[in-house]
Design a protein around this motif. Sequence first.
Motif, PDB file in Angstrom:
ATOM      1  N   ASN A   1       0.806  -1.218   0.000  1.00  0.00           N
ATOM      2  CA  ASN A   1       0.000   0.000   0.000  1.00  0.00           C
ATOM      3  C   ASN A   1       0.843   1.275   0.000  1.00  0.00           C
ATOM      4  OD1 ASN A   1       0.903  -0.427   2.598  1.00  0.00           O
ATOM      5  ND2 ASN A   1      -0.939   0.377   3.567  1.00  0.00           N
ATOM      6  N   LEU A   2       2.174   1.127   0.059  1.00  0.00           N
ATOM      7  CA  LEU A   2       3.071   2.290  -0.044  1.00  0.00           C
ATOM      8  C   LEU A   2       3.725   2.388  -1.415  1.00  0.00           C
ATOM      9  CD1 LEU A   2       4.985   1.999   3.372  1.00  0.00           C
ATOM     10  CD2 LEU A   2       2.955   3.390   2.870  1.00  0.00           C
ATOM     11  N   ALA A   3       3.688   1.313  -2.187  1.00  0.00           N
ATOM     12  CA  ALA A   3       4.458   1.229  -3.425  1.00  0.00           C
ATOM     13  C   ALA A   3       4.043   2.286  -4.444  1.00  0.00           C
ATOM     14  CB  ALA A   3       4.327  -0.175  -4.028  1.00  0.00           C
ATOM     15  N   THR A   4       2.738   2.462  -4.633  1.00  0.00           N
ATOM     16  CA  THR A   4       2.272   3.416  -5.641  1.00  0.00           C
ATOM     17  C   THR A   4       2.701   4.839  -5.294  1.00  0.00           C
ATOM     18  OG1 THR A   4       0.354   2.053  -6.196  1.00  0.00           O
ATOM     19  CG2 THR A   4       0.237   4.374  -6.794  1.00  0.00           C
ATOM     20  N   GLY A   5       2.548   5.222  -4.034  1.00  0.00           N
ATOM     21  CA  GLY A   5       2.934   6.568  -3.624  1.00  0.00           C
ATOM     22  C   GLY A   5       4.424   6.805  -3.739  1.00  0.00           C
ATOM     23  N   LEU A   6       5.238   5.801  -3.385  1.00  0.00           N
ATOM     24  CA  LEU A   6       6.689   5.946  -3.495  1.00  0.00           C
ATOM     25  C   LEU A   6       7.115   6.094  -4.953  1.00  0.00           C
ATOM     26  CD1 LEU A   6       7.811   3.365  -0.799  1.00  0.00           C
ATOM     27  CD2 LEU A   6       8.425   5.787  -0.829  1.00  0.00           C
ATOM     28  N   LEU A   7       6.487   5.324  -5.845  1.00  0.00           N
ATOM     29  CA  LEU A   7       6.831   5.440  -7.260  1.00  0.00           C
ATOM     30  C   LEU A   7       6.353   6.777  -7.828  1.00  0.00           C
ATOM     31  CD1 LEU A   7       8.026   4.335  -9.803  1.00  0.00           C
ATOM     32  CD2 LEU A   7       5.973   2.952 -10.158  1.00  0.00           C
ATOM     33  N   PHE A   8       5.147   7.200  -7.454  1.00  0.00           N
ATOM     34  CA  PHE A   8       4.637   8.492  -7.916  1.00  0.00           C
ATOM     35  C   PHE A   8       5.547   9.627  -7.459  1.00  0.00           C
ATOM     36  CE2 PHE A   8       1.969  12.286  -7.038  1.00  0.00           C
ATOM     37  CZ  PHE A   8       1.608  12.583  -8.346  1.00  0.00           C
ATOM     38  N   LEU A   9       6.044   9.554  -6.232  1.00  0.00           N
ATOM     39  CA  LEU A   9       6.984  10.558  -5.716  1.00  0.00           C
ATOM     40  C   LEU A   9       8.178  10.724  -6.655  1.00  0.00           C
ATOM     41  CD1 LEU A   9       8.641  12.199  -3.552  1.00  0.00           C
ATOM     42  CD2 LEU A   9       9.233   9.975  -2.554  1.00  0.00           C
ATOM     43  N   THR A  10       8.725   9.621  -7.132  1.00  0.00           N
ATOM     44  CA  THR A  10       9.946   9.685  -7.942  1.00  0.00           C
ATOM     45  C   THR A  10       9.701  10.230  -9.348  1.00  0.00           C
ATOM     46  OG1 THR A  10       9.696   7.393  -8.751  1.00  0.00           O
ATOM     47  CG2 THR A  10      10.917   7.731  -6.690  1.00  0.00           C
ATOM     48  N   LEU A  11       8.440  10.360  -9.743  1.00  0.00           N
ATOM     49  CA  LEU A  11       8.121  10.863 -11.080  1.00  0.00           C
ATOM     50  C   LEU A  11       7.948  12.375 -11.119  1.00  0.00           C
ATOM     51  CD1 LEU A  11       5.414   8.216 -12.123  1.00  0.00           C
ATOM     52  CD2 LEU A  11       7.910   8.037 -12.255  1.00  0.00           C
ATOM     53  N   LEU A  12       7.918  13.016  -9.975  1.00  0.00           N
ATOM     54  CA  LEU A  12       7.628  14.447  -9.906  1.00  0.00           C
ATOM     55  C   LEU A  12       8.833  15.289 -10.316  1.00  0.00           C
ATOM     56  CD1 LEU A  12       5.691  14.540  -6.515  1.00  0.00           C
ATOM     57  CD2 LEU A  12       4.724  14.742  -8.812  1.00  0.00           C
ATOM     58  N   PRO A  13       8.593  16.531 -10.768  1.00  0.00           N
ATOM     59  CA  PRO A  13       9.704  17.441 -11.087  1.00  0.00           C
ATOM     60  C   PRO A  13      10.341  17.990  -9.824  1.00  0.00           C
ATOM     61  CG  PRO A  13       7.611  18.570 -11.367  1.00  0.00           C
ATOM     62  CD  PRO A  13       7.272  17.141 -11.062  1.00  0.00           C
ATOM     63  N   SER A  14      11.403  18.739 -10.014  1.00  0.00           N
ATOM     64  CA  SER A  14      12.094  19.379  -8.895  1.00  0.00           C
ATOM     65  C   SER A  14      11.273  20.549  -8.357  1.00  0.00           C
ATOM     66  CB  SER A  14      13.467  19.871  -9.351  1.00  0.00           C
ATOM     67  OG  SER A  14      14.173  20.480  -8.297  1.00  0.00           O
ATOM     68  N   THR A  15      11.618  20.993  -7.173  1.00  0.00           N
ATOM     69  CA  THR A  15      11.001  22.191  -6.609  1.00  0.00           C
ATOM     70  C   THR A  15      11.611  23.439  -7.244  1.00  0.00           C
ATOM     71  OG1 THR A  15      12.624  22.355  -4.841  1.00  0.00           O
ATOM     72  CG2 THR A  15      10.661  21.052  -4.390  1.00  0.00           C
TER      73      THR A  15
ATOM     74  N   LEU B   1       4.196   3.818 -16.059  1.00  0.00           N
ATOM     75  CA  LEU B   1       4.768   2.981 -15.004  1.00  0.00           C
ATOM     76  C   LEU B   1       3.781   2.564 -13.926  1.00  0.00           C
ATOM     77  CD1 LEU B   1       8.147   4.882 -14.465  1.00  0.00           C
ATOM     78  CD2 LEU B   1       7.726   2.870 -15.886  1.00  0.00           C
ATOM     79  N   LEU B   2       2.674   3.282 -13.791  1.00  0.00           N
ATOM     80  CA  LEU B   2       1.769   3.025 -12.673  1.00  0.00           C
ATOM     81  C   LEU B   2       0.502   2.230 -12.972  1.00  0.00           C
ATOM     82  CD1 LEU B   2       1.937   6.411 -10.729  1.00  0.00           C
ATOM     83  CD2 LEU B   2       2.694   4.183  -9.919  1.00  0.00           C
ATOM     84  N   PRO B   3       0.146   1.911 -14.206  1.00  0.00           N
ATOM     85  CA  PRO B   3      -1.135   1.224 -14.423  1.00  0.00           C
ATOM     86  C   PRO B   3      -1.294  -0.034 -13.592  1.00  0.00           C
ATOM     87  CG  PRO B   3      -0.243   1.916 -16.517  1.00  0.00           C
ATOM     88  CD  PRO B   3       0.812   2.199 -15.485  1.00  0.00           C
ATOM     89  N   GLY B   4      -0.232  -0.841 -13.494  1.00  0.00           N
ATOM     90  CA  GLY B   4      -0.350  -2.072 -12.725  1.00  0.00           C
ATOM     91  C   GLY B   4      -0.469  -1.829 -11.238  1.00  0.00           C
TER      92      GLY B   4
ATOM     93  N   PRO C   1     -10.300   9.792  -5.616  1.00  0.00           N
ATOM     94  CA  PRO C   1     -10.245  10.517  -4.338  1.00  0.00           C
ATOM     95  C   PRO C   1      -9.852   9.647  -3.152  1.00  0.00           C
ATOM     96  CG  PRO C   1     -12.177  11.170  -5.593  1.00  0.00           C
ATOM     97  CD  PRO C   1     -11.551  10.043  -6.346  1.00  0.00           C
ATOM     98  N   ALA C   2     -10.319   8.402  -3.111  1.00  0.00           N
ATOM     99  CA  ALA C   2     -10.019   7.532  -1.978  1.00  0.00           C
ATOM    100  C   ALA C   2      -8.547   7.135  -1.927  1.00  0.00           C
ATOM    101  CB  ALA C   2     -10.886   6.271  -2.044  1.00  0.00           C
ATOM    102  N   GLN C   3      -7.842   7.273  -3.045  1.00  0.00           N
ATOM    103  CA  GLN C   3      -6.447   6.849  -3.123  1.00  0.00           C
ATOM    104  C   GLN C   3      -5.466   8.004  -3.015  1.00  0.00           C
ATOM    105  OE1 GLN C   3      -5.547   4.701  -6.721  1.00  0.00           O
ATOM    106  NE2 GLN C   3      -3.679   3.800  -5.909  1.00  0.00           N
ATOM    107  N   VAL C   4      -5.937   9.246  -3.190  1.00  0.00           N
ATOM    108  CA  VAL C   4      -5.046  10.399  -3.256  1.00  0.00           C
ATOM    109  C   VAL C   4      -4.207  10.546  -1.986  1.00  0.00           C
ATOM    110  CG1 VAL C   4      -4.951  12.923  -3.349  1.00  0.00           C
ATOM    111  CG2 VAL C   4      -6.420  11.671  -4.931  1.00  0.00           C
ATOM    112  N   GLY C   5      -4.827  10.405  -0.837  1.00  0.00           N
ATOM    113  CA  GLY C   5      -4.122  10.623   0.423  1.00  0.00           C
ATOM    114  C   GLY C   5      -2.964   9.677   0.621  1.00  0.00           C
ATOM    115  N   ILE C   6      -3.187   8.397   0.387  1.00  0.00           N
ATOM    116  CA  ILE C   6      -2.116   7.420   0.609  1.00  0.00           C
ATOM    117  C   ILE C   6      -1.028   7.547  -0.451  1.00  0.00           C
ATOM    118  CG2 ILE C   6      -3.066   5.485  -0.737  1.00  0.00           C
ATOM    119  CD1 ILE C   6      -2.307   3.717   1.721  1.00  0.00           C
ATOM    120  N   VAL C   7      -1.380   8.040  -1.647  1.00  0.00           N
ATOM    121  CA  VAL C   7      -0.383   8.303  -2.682  1.00  0.00           C
ATOM    122  C   VAL C   7       0.473   9.504  -2.303  1.00  0.00           C
ATOM    123  CG1 VAL C   7      -0.101   9.112  -5.066  1.00  0.00           C
ATOM    124  CG2 VAL C   7      -1.658   7.231  -4.573  1.00  0.00           C
TER     125      VAL C   7
END
Length: 328
Positions: free
Chosen positions: A95-109, A149-152, A285-291
Amino acid sequence: MIRRLLATIEPYVLMLLATVLIATLLPPRGVGVPFFDIVADTAIVALFFVHGAKLSRSALLAGVRHWRLHSAILATSFVIFPLLGLVIGGLAAPNLATGLLFLTLLPSTVQSSIAFTAIARGNVAAAVCSASLSNLLGIAVTPALAALLLPGAGGVAMSFDSVRTIVLQLLVPFAAGHLLRPWIGGWIAARKRLVTTLDRGSILLVVYTAFGAAVSEGLWSRVGAAELAELVGWCALLLAVVLVLTGVMARAMKLAPADAVVMRFCGSKKSLATGVPMAGVLFPPAQVGIVLLPVMVFHQWQLIACAFLARRLADAAEAEPVAVSAAA
């Protein structure tokens, strides 16, 4: 000077933690939900408008000549980070995998990358160019990587509505602000405190809105203390690995010390301001928080670690002339 700048960063870390606590205890409910959604969306639009207006064309042109530096930073943000995300996502709790992968796809600050570069006596013009370029490309690259990378893992499917929302909320305000820079750029530059308040206040607002919605959807029933501790550890490890890699890359490329600072700070960061609205568009919406939970944890780590690193680099830069004169 350095202590004063760092003092403005450390309270912000505490404010982010306090915002998460408030969202946990008092999440928006009832009519407050659409109200805070509208206010948060408006704050993000205003934030990207101001970032566009702050982007100096002269600084942008001055930074373009550092194409090797910018290419390396973009490769770190959109190639190396995602590869690390795939590895960590395969090892972390499901339940952490999707959020961790999404984090790595973001641009820099943008804001903190430039601030830390300035503190560490780095090439500020190149940092402005690199961080802004990363954010502009991220508006297109991040959703594309998420769809690839995230569909699965997360069921992300890009649609015309998703693309339109991202463009209208992020790209259009940024472009509008930059086009209006000749008329409003001076006014904004003269009000740094107001801009800082908008920057940090908008992020606090979107964190409260997104995290509050996640709490209402039962976030803490899905993430226990052990998983939260695991997440903190993964985020710390990810940041440490990238900081080491960017340092190694800077030495391998034989970058000047001021450019090496840009490589460390722009290459190691992930944008919470971009991640929150994108997650709201790309995920149910139900998944946004944990992502978003990994994004928020990583955001805390990068502020704390980079504040410490910037102070060390600044001290080293101040000591270097002394060492040279002593050797002479």
